[in-house]
Design a protein around this motif. Structure first.
Motif, PDB file in Angstrom:
ATOM      1  N   ALA A  12       3.432  -4.376  -1.855  1.00 51.69           N
ATOM      2  CA  ALA A  12       4.629  -3.757  -2.449  1.00 51.69           C
ATOM      3  C   ALA A  12       4.337  -3.179  -3.840  1.00 51.69           C
ATOM      4  O   ALA A  12       4.853  -2.118  -4.202  1.00 51.69           O
ATOM      5  CB  ALA A  12       5.761  -4.778  -2.516  1.00 51.69           C
ATOM      6  N   LYS A  13       3.516  -3.886  -4.615  1.00 51.73           N
ATOM      7  CA  LYS A  13       3.190  -3.391  -5.974  1.00 51.73           C
ATOM      8  C   LYS A  13       2.413  -2.083  -5.903  1.00 51.73           C
ATOM      9  O   LYS A  13       2.669  -1.146  -6.653  1.00 51.73           O
ATOM     10  CB  LYS A  13       2.332  -4.434  -6.709  1.00 51.73           C
ATOM     11  CG  LYS A  13       3.143  -5.396  -7.522  1.00 51.73           C
ATOM     12  CD  LYS A  13       2.272  -5.967  -8.637  1.00 51.73           C
ATOM     13  CE  LYS A  13       3.163  -6.790  -9.550  1.00 51.73           C
ATOM     14  NZ  LYS A  13       2.591  -8.060  -9.895  1.00 51.73           N
ATOM     15  N   GLN A  14       1.457  -2.020  -4.991  1.00 48.50           N
ATOM     16  CA  GLN A  14       0.650  -0.793  -4.856  1.00 48.50           C
ATOM     17  C   GLN A  14       1.507   0.359  -4.333  1.00 48.50           C
ATOM     18  O   GLN A  14       1.339   1.503  -4.739  1.00 48.50           O
ATOM     19  CB  GLN A  14      -0.543  -1.036  -3.922  1.00 48.50           C
ATOM     20  CG  GLN A  14      -1.576  -1.972  -4.519  1.00 48.50           C
ATOM     21  CD  GLN A  14      -2.912  -1.934  -3.779  1.00 48.50           C
ATOM     22  OE1 GLN A  14      -3.299  -0.921  -3.232  1.00 48.50           O
ATOM     23  NE2 GLN A  14      -3.599  -3.067  -3.774  1.00 48.50           N
TER      24      GLN A  14
ATOM     25  N   TYR B 210      -7.110   7.807  -6.493  1.00 44.79           N
ATOM     26  CA  TYR B 210      -6.376   6.598  -6.905  1.00 44.79           C
ATOM     27  C   TYR B 210      -6.567   5.485  -5.877  1.00 44.79           C
ATOM     28  O   TYR B 210      -5.594   5.017  -5.266  1.00 44.79           O
ATOM     29  CB  TYR B 210      -4.886   6.935  -7.134  1.00 44.79           C
ATOM     30  CG  TYR B 210      -4.753   8.014  -8.181  1.00 44.79           C
ATOM     31  CD1 TYR B 210      -4.945   7.722  -9.527  1.00 44.79           C
ATOM     32  CD2 TYR B 210      -4.509   9.347  -7.816  1.00 44.79           C
ATOM     33  CE1 TYR B 210      -4.893   8.727 -10.487  1.00 44.79           C
ATOM     34  CE2 TYR B 210      -4.453  10.352  -8.780  1.00 44.79           C
ATOM     35  CZ  TYR B 210      -4.649  10.031 -10.111  1.00 44.79           C
ATOM     36  OH  TYR B 210      -4.613  11.020 -11.060  1.00 44.79           O
ATOM     37  N   PRO B 211      -7.815   5.039  -5.689  1.00 38.70           N
ATOM     38  CA  PRO B 211      -8.080   4.042  -4.645  1.00 38.70           C
ATOM     39  C   PRO B 211      -7.441   2.686  -4.936  1.00 38.70           C
ATOM     40  O   PRO B 211      -7.337   1.854  -4.038  1.00 38.70           O
ATOM     41  CB  PRO B 211      -9.612   3.931  -4.643  1.00 38.70           C
ATOM     42  CG  PRO B 211     -10.045   4.449  -5.968  1.00 38.70           C
ATOM     43  CD  PRO B 211      -9.031   5.442  -6.409  1.00 38.70           C
ATOM     44  N   ASP B 212      -6.945   2.498  -6.189  1.00 37.73           N
ATOM     45  CA  ASP B 212      -6.353   1.198  -6.523  1.00 37.73           C
ATOM     46  C   ASP B 212      -4.911   1.056  -6.034  1.00 37.73           C
ATOM     47  O   ASP B 212      -4.314   0.003  -6.174  1.00 37.73           O
ATOM     48  CB  ASP B 212      -6.395   0.979  -8.043  1.00 37.73           C
ATOM     49  CG  ASP B 212      -5.626   2.054  -8.801  1.00 37.73           C
ATOM     50  OD1 ASP B 212      -5.475   3.176  -8.243  1.00 37.73           O
ATOM     51  OD2 ASP B 212      -5.168   1.807  -9.926  1.00 37.73           O
ATOM     52  N   SER B 213      -4.331   2.126  -5.459  1.00 37.16           N
ATOM     53  CA  SER B 213      -2.936   1.973  -4.997  1.00 37.16           C
ATOM     54  C   SER B 213      -2.791   2.465  -3.558  1.00 37.16           C
ATOM     55  O   SER B 213      -1.824   3.107  -3.193  1.00 37.16           O
ATOM     56  CB  SER B 213      -1.976   2.736  -5.923  1.00 37.16           C
ATOM     57  OG  SER B 213      -2.285   4.113  -5.976  1.00 37.16           O
ATOM     58  N   MET B 214      -3.784   2.124  -2.738  1.00 35.42           N
ATOM     59  CA  MET B 214      -3.820   2.647  -1.368  1.00 35.42           C
ATOM     60  C   MET B 214      -3.294   1.696  -0.310  1.00 35.42           C
ATOM     61  O   MET B 214      -3.068   2.100   0.824  1.00 35.42           O
ATOM     62  CB  MET B 214      -5.271   2.970  -1.008  1.00 35.42           C
ATOM     63  CG  MET B 214      -5.908   3.957  -1.949  1.00 35.42           C
ATOM     64  SD  MET B 214      -5.994   5.524  -1.198  1.00 35.42           S
ATOM     65  CE  MET B 214      -7.404   5.252  -0.158  1.00 35.42           C
ATOM     66  N   ASN B 215      -3.142   0.416  -0.675  1.00 33.17           N
ATOM     67  CA  ASN B 215      -2.776  -0.557   0.351  1.00 33.17           C
ATOM     68  C   ASN B 215      -1.274  -0.499   0.603  1.00 33.17           C
ATOM     69  O   ASN B 215      -0.468  -0.999  -0.182  1.00 33.17           O
ATOM     70  CB  ASN B 215      -3.202  -1.960  -0.100  1.00 33.17           C
ATOM     71  CG  ASN B 215      -2.882  -2.994   0.956  1.00 33.17           C
ATOM     72  OD1 ASN B 215      -2.279  -2.674   1.989  1.00 33.17           O
ATOM     73  ND2 ASN B 215      -3.274  -4.226   0.708  1.00 33.17           N
ATOM     74  N   VAL B 216      -0.905   0.089   1.718  1.00 32.75           N
ATOM     75  CA  VAL B 216       0.511   0.317   2.012  1.00 32.75           C
ATOM     76  C   VAL B 216       1.257  -1.008   2.255  1.00 32.75           C
ATOM     77  O   VAL B 216       2.480  -1.070   2.156  1.00 32.75           O
ATOM     78  CB  VAL B 216       0.623   1.311   3.204  1.00 32.75           C
ATOM     79  CG1 VAL B 216       0.414   0.616   4.528  1.00 32.75           C
ATOM     80  CG2 VAL B 216       1.905   2.094   3.187  1.00 32.75           C
TER      81      VAL B 216
ATOM     82  N   ASN C 119       8.547   3.341   2.039  1.00 32.11           N
ATOM     83  CA  ASN C 119       8.646   1.959   1.535  1.00 32.11           C
ATOM     84  C   ASN C 119       9.646   1.153   2.359  1.00 32.11           C
ATOM     85  O   ASN C 119       9.407  -0.011   2.662  1.00 32.11           O
ATOM     86  CB  ASN C 119       9.077   1.958   0.062  1.00 32.11           C
ATOM     87  CG  ASN C 119       7.954   2.429  -0.855  1.00 32.11           C
ATOM     88  OD1 ASN C 119       6.821   2.600  -0.406  1.00 32.11           O
ATOM     89  ND2 ASN C 119       8.268   2.643  -2.120  1.00 32.11           N
ATOM     90  N   GLU C 120      10.766   1.799   2.691  1.00 36.69           N
ATOM     91  CA  GLU C 120      11.796   1.094   3.474  1.00 36.69           C
ATOM     92  C   GLU C 120      11.231   0.676   4.835  1.00 36.69           C
ATOM     93  O   GLU C 120      11.446  -0.445   5.300  1.00 36.69           O
ATOM     94  CB  GLU C 120      13.005   2.013   3.663  1.00 36.69           C
ATOM     95  CG  GLU C 120      14.139   1.360   4.434  1.00 36.69           C
ATOM     96  CD  GLU C 120      15.349   2.291   4.584  1.00 36.69           C
ATOM     97  OE1 GLU C 120      16.392   2.016   3.992  1.00 36.69           O
ATOM     98  OE2 GLU C 120      15.233   3.308   5.301  1.00 36.69           O
ATOM     99  N   MET C 121      10.475   1.574   5.450  1.00 37.79           N
ATOM    100  CA  MET C 121       9.928   1.267   6.779  1.00 37.79           C
ATOM    101  C   MET C 121       8.932   0.105   6.714  1.00 37.79           C
ATOM    102  O   MET C 121       9.002  -0.840   7.504  1.00 37.79           O
ATOM    103  CB  MET C 121       9.224   2.502   7.342  1.00 37.79           C
ATOM    104  CG  MET C 121       8.565   2.258   8.684  1.00 37.79           C
ATOM    105  SD  MET C 121       7.555   3.645   9.208  1.00 37.79           S
ATOM    106  CE  MET C 121       6.172   3.475   8.099  1.00 37.79           C
ATOM    107  N   ILE C 122       8.036   0.168   5.737  1.00 37.32           N
ATOM    108  CA  ILE C 122       6.990  -0.869   5.663  1.00 37.32           C
ATOM    109  C   ILE C 122       7.614  -2.239   5.342  1.00 37.32           C
ATOM    110  O   ILE C 122       7.151  -3.270   5.825  1.00 37.32           O
ATOM    111  CB  ILE C 122       5.925  -0.503   4.593  1.00 37.32           C
ATOM    112  CG1 ILE C 122       5.292   0.853   4.907  1.00 37.32           C
ATOM    113  CG2 ILE C 122       4.866  -1.606   4.464  1.00 37.32           C
ATOM    114  CD1 ILE C 122       4.325   0.896   6.052  1.00 37.32           C
TER     115      ILE C 122
END
Ligand code: CMC
Length: 436
Positions: free
Chosen positions: A158-160, A149-155, A404-407
């Protein structure tokens, strides 16, 4: 976060006194903000095992270990376990609020539509030995999601992050069931969208192409409760691992794989498996009559035997999850006509003796969630070696919410603890012939 005062630290080595802010959370102990300590004094604090260190601020889960209280986003676990299903709890943990009816059906739909894994995943899985431990397989499979799933790798997007969160929550049951089917040599079962999250997991586990799994509501509810009770537990070892791993900017799948690896250990998620193995051993020694002998071994300073499913770093009172789990244990055994299950009787006998024993009383050692969850899972038909994988499935929502909270925290930095160095000071390399 408010700042109710200051702590003054004085030194007897000539270092100037420093004042450190005290921070107040909404509930729980105040914390001393030591971020300026090193720049001001050249000294670090020393706290191996994080016995007195808050590693972050968080709004997700609150535990009062002395009271035996566990809150997700402010709601007591006792209310959530009885009034909500697991996906409602996932919505709460992930987005901060319980869903209303419309949000609930939208969230369920999103998760349900992501339960299938890439078809190629099964060929990756087939590379493992059939007798590999499911947690070894799960560590590999979850890490491998990043290859699919390389389309949702960018931490940092927020959408990814959100789509990765949904993918992880949705696909974990599919992966755990695939890991199980692989060990028993049965065909993988595809998810069924008309079933609930937990009902679908049981279908993927127990159905075969020759025979449907007849969903038993009591068992589905029991497993759903196991998922709820394990969904998050603030900054435990695996969650801290996920945060530390993700703090480097790596992708969510890799960070969650690190959490799975950490959870595997017997002092953490592996305790439910270890607990059932322990009950089996006591049973083999002679059952109830041998409890006293076993407890003596546990208390012996020279032995490494521990009463698995007892004790907790934070709870110094009865783990509230263990109470709910014991209740579920009764319900499941009754529903299956196993009221006289010898392992359950043994567990209750052990609990009674341990709770009255000075060794356990003085150390405030009480049953934790793992003490009864293994018996429930075994009764449902889940093999012992899969218990920790079930825990990982349930904890995934907590891990992704914490990540998610941390980022999203503007104060977030890469995690980089320091050390007290006690090795050799600088020395010079000698030629080979001159070395001792
Ligand atoms: N059986 C016997 N003695 C114990 C146990 C136990 N289960 N747990 C702690 N102790 C003793 C320990 O020997 C020590 O005694 P002493 O002060 O005489 O040296 C004292 O209690 C304090 O223990 P500790 O290991 O310093 O405490 P900790 O906070 O570092 O460890 C723990 C917490 C959960 C790792 C530990 O209690 C344990 O190993 N329990 C068994 C494993 C288990 O059930 N783990 C599941 C935890 S709940 C699931 C989760 O959230 O992951």
């Amino acid at each position: 976060m408010s700042s109710p005062g200051k702590a003054t630290v004085t030194f007897d080595d000539g270092t100037a006194t420093v004042e450190l802010p005290i921070l107040k959370g909404s509930v729980g102990p105040d914390v001393i903000d030591i971020r300026k300590l090193y720049p001001q004094t050249g000294k670090f604090t020393y706290d191996p095992g994080f016995l007195s260190t808050a590693s972050c601020n968080s709004t997700i889960t609150y535990i009062d270990g002395d009271k035996g209280e566990l809150l997700y986003r402010g709601y007591p676990i006792e209310q959530l376990a009885v009034q909500c299903d697991f996906l409602e709890v996932c919505h709460l943990i992930l987005y901060g609020e319980l869903p209303n009816a419309a949000q609930k059906s939208e969230f369920n739909e999103r998760v349900t539509r992501h339960t299938m894994v890439h078809e190629q995943m099964q060929f990756f899985l087939r590379g493992f030995r059939r007798d590999a431990h499911p947690m070894a397989v799960m560590t590999g499979l979850v890490g491998a999601l990043s290859a699919f799933y390389p389309d949702s790798m960018n931490v940092n997007d927020a959408k990814q992050r959100d789509i990765s969160a949904i993918r992880l929550i949705a696909k974990m049951p599919t992966l755990v069931a695939m890991a199980y089917k692989y060990t028993v040599g049965q065909p993988f079962m595809y998810p069924r969208n008309e079933l609930s999250y937990t009902g679908n997991f049981m279908h993927m586990m127990f159905a075969t192409p020759c025979e449907d799994y007849k969903v038993n509501d009591v068992l589905v509810r029991a497993l759903d409760r196991i998922f709820i009770l394990h969904a998050d537990h603030e900054q435990n070892a695996s969650t801290s691992t996920v945060r530390l791993c993700a703090s480097s900017g790596t992708n969510p799948f890799a960070a969650i794989a690190a959490g799975v690896a950490c959870l595997w250990g017997p002092a953490h998620g592996g305790a439910n498996e270890a607990c059932l193995t322990m009950l089996g051993e006591i049973q083999a020694m002679g059952g109830m009559a041998k409890i006293g002998e076993f407890i003596t071994r546990v208390k012996d300073k020279n032995s490494t035997v521990r009463l698995m499913g007892f004790g907790h770093r934070v709870y110094k009172n009865y783990d509230p999850r263990a109470k709910l789990m014991r209740e579920t244990c009764h319900e499941v055994l009754n529903a299956l006509g196993l009221q006289d299950d010898p392992l359950f009787e043994l567990a209750m006998g052990l609990e009674k003796i341990a709770l009255e024993d000075d060794y356990f009383v003085q150390r405030k050692l009480y049953p934790n969630v793992d003490f009864y969850s293994g018996i429930v899972q075994k009764a449902i038909g889940i093999p012992v070696s899969l218990f920790t994988a079930i825990f990982a499935l349930a904890r995934t929502v907590g891990w992704v919410a914490q990540l998610n909270e941390m980022i999203a925290d503007p104060e977030y930095k890469i995690g980089r603890p320091r050390q007290l160095f006690v090795g050799s000071p600088r020395r010079d390399v000698k030629p080979l012939a001159a070395r001792a």
